[in-house]
Design an enzyme around this catalytic site. Structure first.
Site, PDB file in Angstrom:
ATOM      1  N   SER A 204       2.141  -6.888  -2.438  1.00 37.14           N
ATOM      2  CA  SER A 204       1.967  -5.732  -1.550  1.00 37.14           C
ATOM      3  C   SER A 204       2.402  -5.979  -0.119  1.00 37.14           C
ATOM      4  CB  SER A 204       0.511  -5.290  -1.557  1.00 37.14           C
ATOM      5  OG  SER A 204      -0.326  -6.338  -1.124  1.00 37.14           O
ATOM      6  N   HIS A 232       2.211  -2.149  -7.211  1.00 40.17           N
ATOM      7  CA  HIS A 232       3.431  -1.773  -6.480  1.00 40.17           C
ATOM      8  C   HIS A 232       4.689  -1.839  -7.342  1.00 40.17           C
ATOM      9  CE1 HIS A 232       1.325  -1.599  -2.638  1.00 40.17           C
ATOM     10  NE2 HIS A 232       0.595  -2.589  -3.138  1.00 40.17           N
ATOM     11  N   LYS A 263      -0.458   4.663  -6.123  1.00 42.72           N
ATOM     12  CA  LYS A 263       0.789   4.357  -5.421  1.00 42.72           C
ATOM     13  C   LYS A 263       1.954   5.106  -6.091  1.00 42.72           C
ATOM     14  CE  LYS A 263      -1.500   0.141  -4.067  1.00 42.72           C
ATOM     15  NZ  LYS A 263      -2.350   0.764  -3.065  1.00 42.72           N
TER      16      LYS A 263
END
Ligand SMILES: Cc1ncc(COP(=O)(O)O)c(C=O)c1O
Length: 428
Positions: A204, A232, A263
Site C-alpha cells: 500500500s 491494492h 479500494k
C-alpha cells in the site's frame, strides 16, 4: 511543542501520563502542525471520490476543486452507473441495514450472492464477508492463530495483519526478500503447528508486487501455508483484474486470499476466500464476524455489480494502466525515486520529513491532493509523498501534477537540475 522534533509514534505511550494527559500532549503536537500548515489529515470533501474533488480548505474555510490523487478507488467504481443502480435497488429492496449479526438473522440472499461471487472471482471454494477490510484481516488471524503457531510476515504488511497476529508468534522477513523468508521457514520447520506466511499482493505504501509465485513455492516446500492480502491488487493486476494470484497464474494455489471491498471494488467491507472448511470455521470463530452486524445490503448489492464491471469492462483497467505508464515514465525521467513501484501507487521517496511536509503543503496549495507519509506508517528515513492514480484521471490532470512535482522537486533539491532538458521532450 515543536512538531518537527516528533513523529506520531512518540505519542503511542508516554511514561506516567494517563490517557487524558497523553491526549492533551498530542493535541499540542497537532496544534503545531496546524500552525505550520502541515496538517493534511481529514481534508473534508463535499462531493466524494473522483479524479477531482471539492475540498474545504483547512485554513481559509473556502471550497477548492483539487486534482485528487490520494484515492484507492482505482477504477472509479464508487460512481460507476451500474454500481450505483445496483446499490440503490438493494437499498430499496432490503432497507438501510442488515438488522442483525450474520449468524443470527442478518444474512440475506444478497450477502450469499456476494460470498459466492467473490469466491468464484478469486478461484476459491467459498468466502466470508466482513464490514471492513481491516476487521476481515485482523479477526480472521485472531481466530486462526494461537501460541502454538507462527505468522511469518513481510516487514511491510498492513497493520490489520500485524494486529491480527497479536495472539501468535511473529517473525518478520525483509521486504520481498526470498532468502530471508527461507531462513525463517527452515528454522521454524518443526517448531510450530501452523506456519502461515502472510504478504500483501501489492504494497500500500510502495506500490510494488510481491513475488507470490516464488513465495508460494517456498512456503509449501517447508510445509507452510500462504495468505495474500489483495487490497491494492484487486481490479488492478491480473488479466481480468482478479489480482496477484491471477497475475502469477496461481489460482487455487494460494491457501487464503484476503481482500478489501473498499479500494478497486469502490465500496466498503472485506473478505476472506479459501476452502469451504476454513470459511465455515471462521463463520463460528471469528469474533468480528460473529458479534458484528452484517454488511449493509446496499454495499453488498453494489459489490456484486462492481465485480461484474471489473471483468466485463476491461477498458477501465486499460485506462488505468495507460495512466500508470505515462505517469511512471515521466516521473522516472524527471529523476524521482519511486523505489520498486509498478502499480497505481507512486511513492515519491524523499526521506527528509521536513521536505515531505513542505512539499505536501505546497502541492496542496497548488490544488494537487496527495498524502505525505511518515514513520511509523513507513520506515524512518523513507518518508514520502504517496500518490495514487485512477482510470478517470485525464492527461491534463496528470500533466498538472507532473509540472507541479517537477517545479517543486527542483526547488527542494529532490531531482537533479540536469534532468530537466531530457524530460521536456518526454512529457509531450
Ligand atoms: C493492504 C491493506 N489491507 C487492508 C486494508 C484495510 O482495508 P479497509 O480500508 O477496507 O478496512 C488496507 C486499507 O487501508 C490496506 O491497505
Amino acid at each position: 511543542m515543536d512538531s518537527t522534533k516528533h513523529s506520531l509514534k512518540d505519542f503511542l505511550y508516554i511514561p506516567d501520563a494517563d490517557i487524558m494527559e497523553r491526549a492533551s500532549i498530542f493535541q499540542s503536537y497537532t496544534n503545531d502542525i496546524r500552525e505550520k500548515h502541515h496538517y493534511q489529515y481529514r481534508r473534508v470533501s463535499l462531493n466524494g471520490s473522483g479524479p477531482t474533488m471539492e475540498v474545504i480548505d483547512h485554513y481559509t474555510g473556502k471550497v477548492r476543486e483539487m486534482i485528487y490523487m490520494a484515492s484507492n478507488d482505482y477504477l472509479n467504481l464508487t460512481r460507476h452507473p451500474r454500481v450505483l443502480v445496483a446499490g440503490q435497488s438493494a437499498l430499496l429492496k432490503y432497507g438501510a441495514g442488515a438488522g442483525s449479526v450474520p449468524l443470527l438473522g442478518g444474512t440475506m440472499d444478497i450477502h450469499c450472492q456476494l460470498e459466492k461471487d467473490v469466491a468464484a472471482f478469486k478461484g476459491c471454494e467459498d468466502a466470508i464477508i466482513y464490514t471492513s477490510g481491516f476487521g476481515s484481516n485482523s479477526n480472521t488471524l485472531l481466530a486462526l492463530l494461537s501460541k502454538q503457531d507462527i505468522a511469518i510476515l513481510d516487514q511491510y504488511v498492513h497493520a490489520s495483519i500485524v494486529d491480527g497476529c497479536s495472539k501468535t508468534n511473529i517473525r518478520y522477513f525483509r521486504h520481498n526478500n526470498l532468502e530471508a523468508l527461507e531462513r525463517i521457514l527452515s528454522k521454524a520447520q518443526d517448531e510450530y503447528v501452523t506456519k502461515l506466511v502472510i504478504v500483501d499482493g501489492v504494497y500500500s505504501m510502495d506500490g510494488d508486487i510481491a513475488p507470490l509465485d516464488k513465495i508460494v513455492e517456498l512456503a509449501h516446500q517447508y510445509g507452510a501455508y500462504v495468505m495474500v492480502d489483495e487490497a491494492h491488487a484487486t481490479g488492478v493486476i491480473g488479466e481480468n483484474g482478479r489480482g496477484t494470484p491471477e497475475h502469477f497464474h496461481l489460482e487455487s494455489k494460494v491457501d487464503i486470499v484476503a481482500g478489501t471491498f473498499s479500494k478497486g471494488f469502490g465500496a466498503v467491507g472485506g473478505f476472506i476466500a479459501s476452502n469451504s472448511n476454513l470459511i465455515e470455521y471462521l463463520r463460528f470463530y471469528s469474533r468480528g464476524y460473529m458479534f458484528s452486524t452484517a454488511m449493509t445490503p446496499q454495499a453488498a448489492g453494489s459489490l456484486c455489480e462492481a465485480m461484474k464491471v471489473i471483468v466485463e469492462e476491461p477498458e477501465l483497467r486499460d485506462k488505468l494502466w495507460d495512466n500508470i505508464r505515462y505517469f511512471r515514465e515521466n516521473l522516472l525521467s524527471l529523476g524521482f525515486n519511486l523505489g520498486q513501484a509498478e502499480t497505481a501507487i507512486f511513492p515519491i521517496i524523499i526521506g527528509d520529513d521536513w521536505k515531505v511536509k513542505e512539499l505536501g503543503r505546497r502541492l496542496d496549495e497548488m490544488g494537487i491532493y496527495v498524502n505525505p507519509v511518515f514513520y511509523p506508517a513507513v520506515s524512518r528515513n523513507l518518508s514520502r509523498i504517496r500518490i495514487s492514480l485512477m482510470a478517470e484521471h485525464t492527461r491534463e490532470h496528470l500533466d498538472a501534477a507532473l509540472n507541479a512535482l517537477e517545479d517543486l522537486g527542483r526547488e527542494f533539491g529532490i531531482i537533479k537540475e540536469a534532468a530537466k532538458q531530457d524530460i521536456a521532450a518526454t512529457i509531450k
